[in-house]
Design an enzyme around this catalytic site. Structure first.
Site, PDB file in Angstrom:
ATOM      1  NE  ARG A 261      -3.614  -2.378   2.396  1.00 12.12           N
ATOM      2  CZ  ARG A 261      -4.554  -2.664   3.274  1.00 12.12           C
ATOM      3  NH1 ARG A 261      -4.833  -1.804   4.244  1.00 12.12           N
ATOM      4  NH2 ARG A 261      -5.250  -3.780   3.180  1.00 12.12           N
ATOM      5  NE  ARG A 276      -0.717   4.918   8.970  1.00 14.43           N
ATOM      6  CZ  ARG A 276      -2.035   4.784   8.820  1.00 14.43           C
ATOM      7  NH1 ARG A 276      -2.531   4.412   7.674  1.00 14.43           N
ATOM      8  NH2 ARG A 276      -2.839   5.059   9.819  1.00 14.43           N
ATOM      9  CD  GLU A 348      -8.588  -1.000  10.738  1.00 14.71           C
ATOM     10  OE1 GLU A 348      -8.831   0.220  10.667  1.00 14.71           O
ATOM     11  OE2 GLU A 348      -8.558  -1.752   9.760  1.00 14.71           O
ATOM     12  CB  SER A 351     -11.432  -3.937   8.871  1.00 14.35           C
ATOM     13  OG  SER A 351     -12.552  -3.131   8.617  1.00 14.35           O
ATOM     14  NE  ARG A 390      -1.647  -1.300  11.718  1.00 18.34           N
ATOM     15  CZ  ARG A 390      -2.526  -0.449  11.184  1.00 18.34           C
ATOM     16  NH1 ARG A 390      -3.806  -0.540  11.505  1.00 18.34           N
ATOM     17  NH2 ARG A 390      -2.124   0.469  10.338  1.00 18.34           N
TER      18      ARG A 390
END
Length: 426
Positions: A261, A276, A348, A351, A390
């Site tokens: 990403r 991240r 988070e 999800s 993460r």
RNA sequence: GGAGAUGUCGCAUAGUUGGUCUAGUGCGCCACAUUGGAAAUGUGGUAUACGGGCAACCGUAUCAAGGGUUCGAAUCCCUUCAUCUCCGCCA
């Protein structure tokens, strides 16, 4: 995308979805184009039927010339109508791709994540009898990463894990994959390279313009391909253009892939540590099911992720994401957030999303109903299984000891050769 | 990356001197008949999408995809994609 018939019959519902999800309302434009497109279809089809009839008469006709002339004349008329039809249909199609999925009635209505609601909290953040260290200090003092070195070699927002933490990362990944397999998921090792169209078909982005996603997706120069940000992209297309039998459903996949990403919208945030990054590893849960099984599957996927949180012995909470926060293609979304001591906040880790028939319409993935023989679009859902590195952050921060060592959650110990902790001075 | 071959209705195949192909056949599947029940056999059926219609039904499109030639294309031409074989390279 939505069914044009649904939009025709429920324009207000669709308009409302556009509003609560913060997307432009194109419903009126769609409806007027739709009328014209259907008109043109009727006209061209009638004329084509006439032309076909004449063509069938020609071989046996004694005087062919007048028939050929007539047929040519009709062809010219059709061509004119067809030009407009092609044009209007393309326009209509583009607008249809800009209509967001209708959110579930249960979703909190709001413009962004400030309208999210916490629906449950499990576990209590630990009271440390020493000053807990943030992830980057634990990584540093245990020699579990080499940030400057890697930044120099590979650039920023990438990481390398070293030693025992890298082992733990692999152990967690294996643990989650095995757990999902035991729950009836089929394990798929997914490619991270795909065609842009495949990403488009997952419905993460509005509209038909593939360049829209260039802000978030790494394109591979000199090719027509790109890097995927999640295994969901590939799993979603695994049954494209197929008609599945009802008996096969639900189909549950545990997909693993490296994920890429750009994180263009997050410049300046989470620059420290391994929360991240541009490239990470993720196990993804993905389900194809009957629309009426969707809620049940949503709970199933959500509970699997919650179980993982509990197995990792992490305090966590479950969020009901608001209409404005859930994204273009979703009916319902629940984030699962783990406690990050260094940030004194829940963040988070996964999800869980219900997509309804939105993706299936783009991939043309359908099933035949046993009772009626009807062909219907399947519903799809996805949830994180585990995202690494993460997930390592709350693990090492919550389970750290004063000497910088980290206790390994009990369920993971067998996969770590029976060790109970890593790091520290030993 | 180079050379060659192939791509037809779930599967396997027929069809490639353009019109009787609105695609034949076999297998599979469904229904019915036959049977005490089954097997075997027989008969019939067997796609999807869109448009029109209250409906029965009618029409249009789809022979990998897209474009072209033609009054008419599974069939001819072009482009793309995929698969297979051989060569090269390689984990």
């Amino acid at each position: 995308m939505l069914d044009i018939k649904f939009i025709r019959e429920n324009p207000d519902t669709v308009k409302n979805a556009c509003r609560t999800k913060n997307f432009p309302d194109v419903v009126d434009d769609i409806l007027s184009l739709d009328v014209r497109v259907r008109e043109l279809k009727t006209i061209t089809q009638t004329k084509t039927a006439e032309k076909n009839k004449i063509s069938r008469e020609i071989p046996t006709a004694t005087d062919k010339a007048p028939l050929i002339t007539k047929s040519k004349q009709i062809s010219d008329e059709i061509a004119a109508d067809l030009a407009e039809l092609t044009d209007k249909e393309a326009l209509l199609n583009d607008l249809l791709h800009r209509v967001p999925q209708i959110p579930d009635a249960s979703a909190p209505v709001g413009a962004d994540d400030s309208a999210n609601i916490e629906i449950r909290r499990v576990g209590t953040p630990r009271n440390f009898d020493f000053t807990p260290r943030p992830q980057w200090e634990l990584l540093e003092m245990n020699g579990w990463w080499m940030p400057e070195k890697i930044a120099g070699i590979c650039g920023t927002r990438v990481y390398a894990l070293a030693g025992e933490l890298a082992e733990l990362s692999l152990a967690i990944q294996t643990y989650v994959i095995q757990k999902l397999i035991s729950k009836g998921f089929k394990y798929i090792e997914c490619p991270s390279i795909s065609k842009p169209q495949t990403i488009f078909n997952a419905g993460h982005f509005m509209g038909s313009d593939l360049s829209v996603m260039n802000n978030d997706v790494f394109m591979l120069t000199d090719t027509d391909r790109c890097l995927t940000g999640t295994a969901e992209i590939v799993l979603n297309s695994l049954h494209s253009d197929e008609i599945l039998s009802e008996n096969e459903l639900p189909i549950k996949y545990a997909g693993f892939s490296p994920c890429f990403r750009k994180e263009a919208g997050a410049a300046g945030r989470d620059t420290r540590g391994i929360v991240r990054v541009h490239q990470f590893n993720k196990v993804e849960q993905y389900v194809f099911c009957k629309p009426e099984q969707s809620d049940e599957m949503h709970e199933h996927l959500l509970s699997n992720l919650c179980e993982v949180m509990e197995d990792l012995e992490l305090p966590y909470r479950v969020i009901a994401n608001s209409t404005g926060d859930m994204g273009f293609n979703k009916v319902k979304m629940n984030d699962v957030e783990a406690w990050f001591p260094s940030e004194n906040a829940y963040r988070e880790l996964g999800s869980c999303s219900s997509i309804g028939q939105f993706q299936a319409r783009r991939t043309n993935t359908r099933y035949r109903e046993n009772a009626t023989g009807e062909v219907k679009f399947v519903a799809t859902l996805n949830n994180t299984g585990i995202a690494l590195p993460r997930a390592l952050v709350p693990v090492i921060e919550n389970h750290q000891n004063a000497d910088g060592s980290v206790n390994i959650p009990k369920k993971l110990q067998p996969l770590m050769g029976g060790r109970t902790k890593i790091g520290g001075k030993h």
